[in-house]
Design an enzyme around this catalytic site. Structure first.
Site, PDB file in Angstrom:
ATOM      1  N   HIS A  97       0.818  -1.207   0.000  1.00  0.00           N
ATOM      2  CA  HIS A  97       0.000   0.000   0.000  1.00  0.00           C
ATOM      3  C   HIS A  97       0.857   1.265   0.000  1.00  0.00           C
ATOM      4  O   HIS A  97       0.366   2.354  -0.254  1.00  0.00           O
ATOM      5  CB  HIS A  97      -1.009   0.003   1.155  1.00  0.00           C
ATOM      6  CG  HIS A  97      -0.375  -0.034   2.510  1.00  0.00           C
ATOM      7  ND1 HIS A  97       0.032   1.099   3.163  1.00  0.00           N
ATOM      8  CD2 HIS A  97      -0.064  -1.070   3.321  1.00  0.00           C
ATOM      9  CE1 HIS A  97       0.553   0.757   4.330  1.00  0.00           C
ATOM     10  NE2 HIS A  97       0.516  -0.543   4.442  1.00  0.00           N
ATOM     11  N   HIS A 130       2.414   9.133   0.674  1.00  0.00           N
ATOM     12  CA  HIS A 130       1.040   8.984   0.183  1.00  0.00           C
ATOM     13  C   HIS A 130       0.865   9.904  -1.026  1.00  0.00           C
ATOM     14  O   HIS A 130       1.306  11.052  -1.004  1.00  0.00           O
ATOM     15  CB  HIS A 130       0.029   9.421   1.250  1.00  0.00           C
ATOM     16  CG  HIS A 130       0.022   8.562   2.475  1.00  0.00           C
ATOM     17  ND1 HIS A 130      -0.730   7.415   2.582  1.00  0.00           N
ATOM     18  CD2 HIS A 130       0.689   8.682   3.644  1.00  0.00           C
ATOM     19  CE1 HIS A 130      -0.543   6.867   3.778  1.00  0.00           C
ATOM     20  NE2 HIS A 130       0.323   7.615   4.449  1.00  0.00           N
ATOM     21  N   HIS A 136       7.123   7.243   5.116  1.00  0.00           N
ATOM     22  CA  HIS A 136       6.470   6.667   3.933  1.00  0.00           C
ATOM     23  C   HIS A 136       5.705   7.763   3.202  1.00  0.00           C
ATOM     24  O   HIS A 136       5.477   8.840   3.746  1.00  0.00           O
ATOM     25  CB  HIS A 136       5.546   5.513   4.334  1.00  0.00           C
ATOM     26  CG  HIS A 136       4.463   5.927   5.265  1.00  0.00           C
ATOM     27  ND1 HIS A 136       4.537   5.767   6.625  1.00  0.00           N
ATOM     28  CD2 HIS A 136       3.285   6.537   5.030  1.00  0.00           C
ATOM     29  CE1 HIS A 136       3.447   6.263   7.179  1.00  0.00           C
ATOM     30  NE2 HIS A 136       2.664   6.742   6.240  1.00  0.00           N
ATOM     31  N   HIS A 161       5.186  11.102   5.548  1.00  0.00           N
ATOM     32  CA  HIS A 161       4.943  10.993   6.987  1.00  0.00           C
ATOM     33  C   HIS A 161       6.190  10.452   7.671  1.00  0.00           C
ATOM     34  O   HIS A 161       6.672   9.380   7.300  1.00  0.00           O
ATOM     35  CB  HIS A 161       3.779  10.029   7.264  1.00  0.00           C
ATOM     36  CG  HIS A 161       2.454  10.581   6.848  1.00  0.00           C
ATOM     37  ND1 HIS A 161       1.325   9.802   6.721  1.00  0.00           N
ATOM     38  CD2 HIS A 161       2.074  11.849   6.545  1.00  0.00           C
ATOM     39  CE1 HIS A 161       0.308  10.572   6.344  1.00  0.00           C
ATOM     40  NE2 HIS A 161       0.737  11.811   6.227  1.00  0.00           N
TER      41      HIS A 161
END
Ligand SMILES: *[C@@H]1O[C@H](CO)[C@@H](O)[C@H](O)[C@H]1NC(C)=O
Ligand SMILES: *[C@@H]1O[C@H](CO)[C@@H](O)[C@H](O)[C@H]1NC(C)=O
Ligand SMILES: *[C@@H]1O[C@H](CO)[C@@H](O)[C@H](O)[C@H]1NC(C)=O
Length: 264
Positions: free
Chosen positions: A102, A130, A128, A147
């Site tokens: 993900h 997004h 990570h 993040h």
């Protein structure tokens, strides 16, 4: 005898590799590592609206009262200018890049330093990305969000975030491009990235949005301190594309929708 020795050297080498690549999950700030259990398909069977029903331990994703992400105009959000509220003390340390399906996550193996918020020390564990951004500013979503997940000794979580808009390439991501390219669609794969200095992730020095929210992936743990840089940085189109491609089979995009404040 010689054979035995080389077998033993081989075994030790193997153990070392295992140690480097199989990182204990306790240090991953409680985010779910197995990627197939949830996804970002709106209206799908394991999409964001359903996360709280998939497992009992994830119920906060539906019932939580302080879920993330939110828009920065939300009254819960404070504008912080005082630099002393965030004492950033990051340092270079060995890191491994992992394709979690993900997302792509950079996990520091050693001591990567910490931040100090209200006298609580939070150690940096992983970062990570997004895309598009999860947090929005006055309703506007950005192209990418990083993040930096920190955890205190008593398992409290603090996340520093930076939003990016398309423009000049981001130098931190540039450094990791070869590693990211090597794991396109390789869910679960890890590559050793060498010593990575978290200070190379440029944030604002003084200007932050701050609020108390949750993890944006299951188990949606609450009481997370969010510190979001008010300085927007840039990332190139190809860098965003590379991050997307790396997890493409599993998530076309990986941003949880904005969460409404649920009545108390
Ligand atoms: C820090 O402490 C102050 C005063 O106790 C409090 O108002 C504030 O919410 C705390 N901030 C965080 C991020 O915990
Ligand atoms: C946690 O505890 C260890 C050992 O007592 C200490 O060295 C470390 O500085 C503490 N803080 C964090 C954020 O890990
Ligand atoms: C990952 O990056 C490190 C540091 O740049 C490099 O030494 C290593 O060879 C890279 N691994 C892959 C698989 O690209």
């Amino acid at each position: 005898m010689k054979n035995m020795q080389s077998i033993s050297i081989f075994a030790h080498g193997f153990l070392l590799v295992m140690l480097i690549f199989s990182h204990p999950s306790s240090t991953q700030a409680q985010e779910v590592e197995d990627e197939r259990e949830f996804d970002y398909v709106i209206g799908g069977p394991i999409g964001p609206e359903k996360w709280g029903e998939i497992k009992e331990e994830w119920s906060l994703c539906s019932t939580g009262k302080m879920q993330s992400p939110i828009d920065m105009s939300n009254p819960r959000v404070e504008r912080v200018v005082n630099p002393y509220t965030l004492n950033r003390n990051h340092k270079p340390s060995y890191a491994t890049l992992k394709n979690r399906g993900h997302d792509i996550s950079l996990q520091w193996e050693g001591d990567a330093g910490s931040i100090l918020i209200n006298n609580t020390e939070y150690a940096l564990k992983q970062a990570h990305w997004h895309s598009p951004s999860e947090h929005t500013i006055n309703g506007r979503s950005y192209d990418l969000e990083i993040h930096l997940v920190h955890m205190s000794n008593d398992s409290k979580i603090a996340v520093m975030a930076v939003l990016y808009t398309l423009g000049i390439r981001d130098s931190f991501l540039s450094m990791l491009e070869a590693n990211i390219s090597s794991m396109i669609n390789q869910k679960g794969q890890s590559v050793y990235s060498g010593i990575i200095n978290p200070r190379d992730i440029q944030t604002s020095r003084w200007l932050y949005y701050r609020y108390i929210g949750s993890l944006t992936v299951p188990p949606c743990t609450e009481q997370v301190v969010w510190m979001i840089s008010r300085v927007i940085r840039t990332v190139s189109k190809s860098q965003v594309k590379l991050l997307r491609e790396a997890v493409n089979d599993y998530a076309e995009n990986n941003a949880r929708p904005i969460q409404r404040d649920r009545c108390k």
